[in-house]
Design a protein around this motif. Structure first.
Motif, short mmCIF file in Angstrom:
data_model
loop_
_atom_site.label_atom_id
_atom_site.label_comp_id
_atom_site.label_asym_id
_atom_site.label_seq_id
_atom_site.Cartn_x
_atom_site.Cartn_y
_atom_site.Cartn_z
N ILE A 86 0.84 -1.12 0.11
CA ILE A 86 -0.07 0.16 -0.22
C ILE A 86 0.82 1.25 0.00
O ILE A 86 1.82 1.43 0.94
CB ILE A 86 -0.98 0.00 1.15
CG1 ILE A 86 -1.55 -1.38 1.21
CG2 ILE A 86 -1.72 1.25 1.31
CD1 ILE A 86 -2.69 -1.37 2.49
N GLN A 87 0.71 2.21 -1.02
CA GLN A 87 1.35 3.50 -0.95
C GLN A 87 0.40 4.59 -0.91
O GLN A 87 -0.70 4.43 -1.57
CB GLN A 87 2.24 3.68 -2.36
CG GLN A 87 3.52 2.66 -2.19
CD GLN A 87 2.88 1.24 -2.93
OE1 GLN A 87 2.24 1.18 -3.65
NE2 GLN A 87 3.78 0.26 -2.04
N ALA A 88 0.52 5.69 -0.16
CA ALA A 88 -0.08 6.80 0.09
C ALA A 88 0.47 8.12 -0.35
O ALA A 88 1.61 8.30 -0.12
CB ALA A 88 -0.64 6.64 1.41
N SER A 89 -0.17 9.09 -0.76
CA SER A 89 0.10 10.39 -1.15
C SER A 89 -0.72 11.26 -0.94
O SER A 89 -2.05 10.96 -1.23
CB SER A 89 0.98 10.44 -2.46
OG SER A 89 -0.07 10.41 -3.56
N HIS A 93 3.10 14.89 -1.93
CA HIS A 93 3.99 14.42 -0.96
C HIS A 93 3.62 13.10 -0.80
O HIS A 93 2.25 12.56 -0.55
CB HIS A 93 3.83 15.18 0.23
CG HIS A 93 3.99 16.62 0.07
ND1 HIS A 93 3.04 17.57 -0.08
CD2 HIS A 93 5.35 17.40 0.02
CE1 HIS A 93 3.34 18.62 -0.10
NE2 HIS A 93 4.79 18.77 -0.16
N PRO A 94 4.47 12.05 -0.75
CA PRO A 94 4.18 10.75 -0.28
C PRO A 94 3.72 10.56 1.27
O PRO A 94 4.28 11.60 2.27
CB PRO A 94 5.72 9.79 -0.47
CG PRO A 94 6.64 11.17 -0.65
CD PRO A 94 6.11 12.48 -1.05
N LEU A 95 2.96 10.02 1.60
CA LEU A 95 2.70 9.72 3.18
C LEU A 95 3.02 8.34 3.67
O LEU A 95 2.74 7.49 2.83
CB LEU A 95 1.18 10.00 3.26
CG LEU A 95 0.64 11.12 2.52
CD1 LEU A 95 -1.11 11.36 2.87
CD2 LEU A 95 1.09 12.48 3.57
N LYS A 96 3.59 8.36 4.78
CA LYS A 96 4.01 6.99 5.34
C LYS A 96 3.13 6.16 5.65
O LYS A 96 1.76 6.72 6.14
CB LYS A 96 4.94 7.51 6.35
CG LYS A 96 5.51 6.06 7.04
CD LYS A 96 6.35 6.41 8.33
CE LYS A 96 6.83 5.16 9.06
NZ LYS A 96 7.75 4.33 8.33
N VAL A 97 3.15 4.77 5.40
CA VAL A 97 2.07 3.96 5.67
C VAL A 97 2.92 2.97 6.69
O VAL A 97 3.68 2.44 6.46
CB VAL A 97 1.74 3.00 4.46
CG1 VAL A 97 0.69 1.92 4.98
CG2 VAL A 97 1.01 3.80 3.37
N PRO A 222 -0.82 12.10 8.50
CA PRO A 222 -1.67 13.27 7.85
C PRO A 222 -1.10 13.77 6.78
O PRO A 222 0.08 14.16 6.64
CB PRO A 222 -1.57 14.31 9.34
CG PRO A 222 -1.00 13.43 10.40
CD PRO A 222 -0.04 12.30 9.80
N ALA A 223 -2.14 14.28 5.88
CA ALA A 223 -1.62 15.07 4.60
C ALA A 223 -1.12 16.36 4.87
O ALA A 223 -1.22 17.09 5.71
CB ALA A 223 -3.00 15.23 3.71
N PRO A 229 -11.10 20.90 0.20
CA PRO A 229 -10.49 19.60 0.57
C PRO A 229 -9.14 19.15 -0.11
O PRO A 229 -9.00 19.83 -1.31
CB PRO A 229 -11.46 18.56 0.02
CG PRO A 229 -12.12 19.22 -0.79
CD PRO A 229 -12.04 20.82 -0.75
N HIS A 230 -8.32 18.37 0.85
CA HIS A 230 -7.32 17.97 -0.06
C HIS A 230 -7.43 16.23 -0.47
O HIS A 230 -8.32 15.92 -0.06
CB HIS A 230 -6.01 18.08 0.56
CG HIS A 230 -5.95 17.69 2.06
ND1 HIS A 230 -6.24 18.24 2.99
CD2 HIS A 230 -5.87 16.29 2.60
CE1 HIS A 230 -6.23 17.76 4.29
NE2 HIS A 230 -6.07 16.49 3.72
N LYS A 231 -6.79 15.77 -1.52
CA LYS A 231 -6.96 14.41 -1.90
C LYS A 231 -5.72 13.62 -1.49
O LYS A 231 -4.77 13.94 -1.37
CB LYS A 231 -7.08 14.37 -3.43
CG LYS A 231 -8.02 15.49 -3.84
CD LYS A 231 -8.14 15.42 -5.48
CE LYS A 231 -9.41 16.37 -5.97
NZ LYS A 231 -10.62 16.12 -5.50
N ILE A 232 -6.31 12.59 -0.86
CA ILE A 232 -5.27 11.42 -0.61
C ILE A 232 -5.34 10.04 -1.62
O ILE A 232 -6.60 10.00 -1.94
CB ILE A 232 -5.69 10.85 0.97
CG1 ILE A 232 -5.35 12.02 1.95
CG2 ILE A 232 -5.02 9.61 1.16
CD1 ILE A 232 -5.59 11.76 3.16
N THR A 233 -4.26 9.91 -2.24
CA THR A 233 -4.41 8.88 -3.20
C THR A 233 -3.86 7.55 -2.41
O THR A 233 -2.69 7.65 -1.90
CB THR A 233 -3.68 9.06 -4.36
OG1 THR A 233 -4.15 10.34 -4.97
CG2 THR A 233 -3.62 8.03 -5.33
N LEU A 234 -4.55 6.21 -2.56
CA LEU A 234 -3.95 4.93 -2.17
C LEU A 234 -3.97 4.27 -3.33
O LEU A 234 -4.71 4.01 -4.10
CB LEU A 234 -5.02 4.33 -1.28
CG LEU A 234 -4.92 4.78 0.35
CD1 LEU A 234 -5.94 3.92 1.01
CD2 LEU A 234 -3.74 4.90 0.92
#
Length: 254
Positions: A86-89, A93-97, A222-223, A229-234
């Motif tokens: 699973i990757q998140a951004s 910015h990449p977000l740590k999982v 956190p983003a 709103p901001h968008k989070i992609t998984l």
């Protein structure tokens, strides 16, 4: 001690600036959006079926969002699945999982620092208890005396000093120790419950057999985006295929 207080006040200030956020998954392409008990979920179907939904209806902007990811192995072969898939951004910015082991380590570290705070508070109370037995006394005194020859003498003076009450010190010390023990017991109980909840709910590396489901809670940073709103992609990889999910993270108006 000053540095610790600065950190505490800084943390309280940040909490005061936190906003209440709501995660809303958005269906992309052929994905299906469904509701279960008012909670939105998005389902992506390929060789595997992947479902994504928020773990709670709202979260604080300074706290890590939690997302429940479930996978149905719709193939005839087993495959491993974990947070490594699973990757998140947040778009830029990449977000740590976080892995299960990282969440456990973080909870234990939080417990250690909470225990340190309780011990420092206990030391302060112990010092106050040790000095509680001293009482300062002061005043004036006058005296007169008469001799057999009819002469008299008169004296006047002041006095001051401390008296010590060992029983009062013992009682205050026992009360201070009891409060510290209660605080540490509460920390231990909270930590034990948190670790149990993590073990029961957090997504851990698992081999998913054919035609079986597996899922768990995924924690991300956190983003960093300030847009609302901001968008989070998984990006979820299952059975060798990628499933892309989009979640709007919006601030709730007061």
């Amino acid at each position: 001690m000053i540095k610790i207080l600065v950190v505490i006040f800084a943390g309280l200030a940040l909490q005061g600036c936190a906003s209440t956020m709501k995660l809303s998954p958005q269906a992309l392409g052929t994905q299906q959006k469904i509701f279960k008990e008012g909670v939105e979920s998005v389902i992506s179907s390929k060789r595997a079926v992947v479902s994504v939904r928020p773990a709670s209806s709202t979260h604080q902007s300074d706290q890590c969002p939690k997302i429940i990811v479930s996978v149905l192995n719709n193939t005839n072969e087993s495959f491993n699945f974990s947070t490594e898939d699973i990757q998140a951004s947040d778009g830029s910015h990449p977000l740590k999982v976080y892995t299960y082991d990282e969440l456990v380590a973080e909870e234990k570290s939080r417990a250690v620092w909470a225990a340190v705070g309780a011990a420092l508070g206990g030391a302060g109370r112990s010092m106050q208890a040790a000095s509680s037995g001293y009482t300062y006394n002061s005043g004036t005194a006058a005296a007169s005396a008469y001799g057999n020859n009819g002469q008299s003498a008169y004296g006047y003076g002041t006095y001051s000093g401390y008296t010590y009450n060992a029983a009062a010190v013992q009682q205050a010390q026992a009360s201070a120790n009891a409060q510290t023990n209660q605080e540490i017991a509460a920390i231990n109980s909270h930590t034990e419950n948190s670790l149990k909840n993590l073990d029961a709910s957090a997504l851990k590396k698992t081999t998913i057999l054919p035609q079986t489901w597996y899922g768990g809670t995924v924690t991300i940073d956190p983003a960093k985006s300030t847009q609302n709103p901001h968008k989070i992609t998984l990006i979820v990889t299952a059975a060798g295929e990628q499933h892309e999910f989009l979640l709007n993270d919006s601030k709730l108006e007061n």
